[in-house]
Design a protein around this motif. Structure first.
Motif, PDB file in Angstrom:
ATOM      1  N   LEU A  21       1.037  -1.334   0.083  1.00  0.00           N
ATOM      2  CA  LEU A  21       0.036   0.018  -0.091  1.00  0.00           C
ATOM      3  C   LEU A  21       0.856   1.182  -0.031  1.00  0.00           C
ATOM      4  O   LEU A  21       0.430   2.151  -0.613  1.00  0.00           O
ATOM      5  CB  LEU A  21      -0.829  -0.130   1.153  1.00  0.00           C
ATOM      6  N   VAL A  22       1.886   1.101   0.816  1.00  0.00           N
ATOM      7  CA  VAL A  22       2.851   2.491   0.956  1.00  0.00           C
ATOM      8  C   VAL A  22       3.629   2.633  -0.592  1.00  0.00           C
ATOM      9  O   VAL A  22       3.577   3.847  -1.002  1.00  0.00           O
ATOM     10  CB  VAL A  22       3.827   2.372   1.864  1.00  0.00           C
ATOM     11  N   GLY A  23       3.780   1.467  -1.280  1.00  0.00           N
ATOM     12  CA  GLY A  23       4.489   1.643  -2.306  1.00  0.00           C
ATOM     13  C   GLY A  23       3.749   2.156  -3.702  1.00  0.00           C
ATOM     14  O   GLY A  23       4.077   2.920  -4.632  1.00  0.00           O
ATOM     15  N   ILE A  24       2.580   1.591  -3.676  1.00  0.00           N
ATOM     16  CA  ILE A  24       1.563   1.901  -4.692  1.00  0.00           C
ATOM     17  C   ILE A  24       0.939   3.203  -4.495  1.00  0.00           C
ATOM     18  O   ILE A  24       0.749   4.088  -5.460  1.00  0.00           O
ATOM     19  CB  ILE A  24       0.555   0.628  -4.979  1.00  0.00           C
ATOM     20  N   PHE A  25       0.145   3.335  -3.093  1.00  0.00           N
ATOM     21  CA  PHE A  25      -0.667   4.129  -3.008  1.00  0.00           C
ATOM     22  C   PHE A  25      -0.152   5.312  -2.246  1.00  0.00           C
ATOM     23  O   PHE A  25      -0.896   6.443  -1.833  1.00  0.00           O
ATOM     24  CB  PHE A  25      -1.817   3.780  -2.550  1.00  0.00           C
ATOM     25  N   ARG A  26       0.918   5.344  -1.644  1.00  0.00           N
ATOM     26  CA  ARG A  26       1.611   6.221  -0.684  1.00  0.00           C
ATOM     27  C   ARG A  26       0.791   6.185   0.715  1.00  0.00           C
ATOM     28  O   ARG A  26       0.389   7.342   1.030  1.00  0.00           O
ATOM     29  CB  ARG A  26       1.894   7.390  -1.168  1.00  0.00           C
TER      30      ARG A  26
END
Length: 68
Positions: A21-26
């Motif tokens: 989630l952090v990598g794709i959507f920050r």
């Protein structure tokens, strides 16, 4: 010890989903739920990290089971 292996693996998978989630959507789900680097979120990050380190032992156990 199988229950501990399953619990550790589940927590590491949840941590991996959080990093996805952090990598794709920050979007950091732990920070959203518990606050940005609050004491609770730091405990959660620490537990997930310790479970990840514990699962390194899984490699040795899998290797020893395959040789049997």
């Amino acid at each position: 010890m199988k229950w501990f292996d399953n619990t550790a693996l589940s927590l590491v998978i949840i941590g991996a989903i959080n990093w996805l989630l952090v990598g794709i959507f920050r979007f950091d789900l732990v920070a959203f739920l518990f606050g940005n680097l609050s004491w609770m979120s730091r405990i959660i990050y620490t537990i997930v990290g310790l479970c990840g380190l514990y699962l390194f032992s899984l490699f040795g156990r899998i290797h020893s089971m395959s040789e049997s």
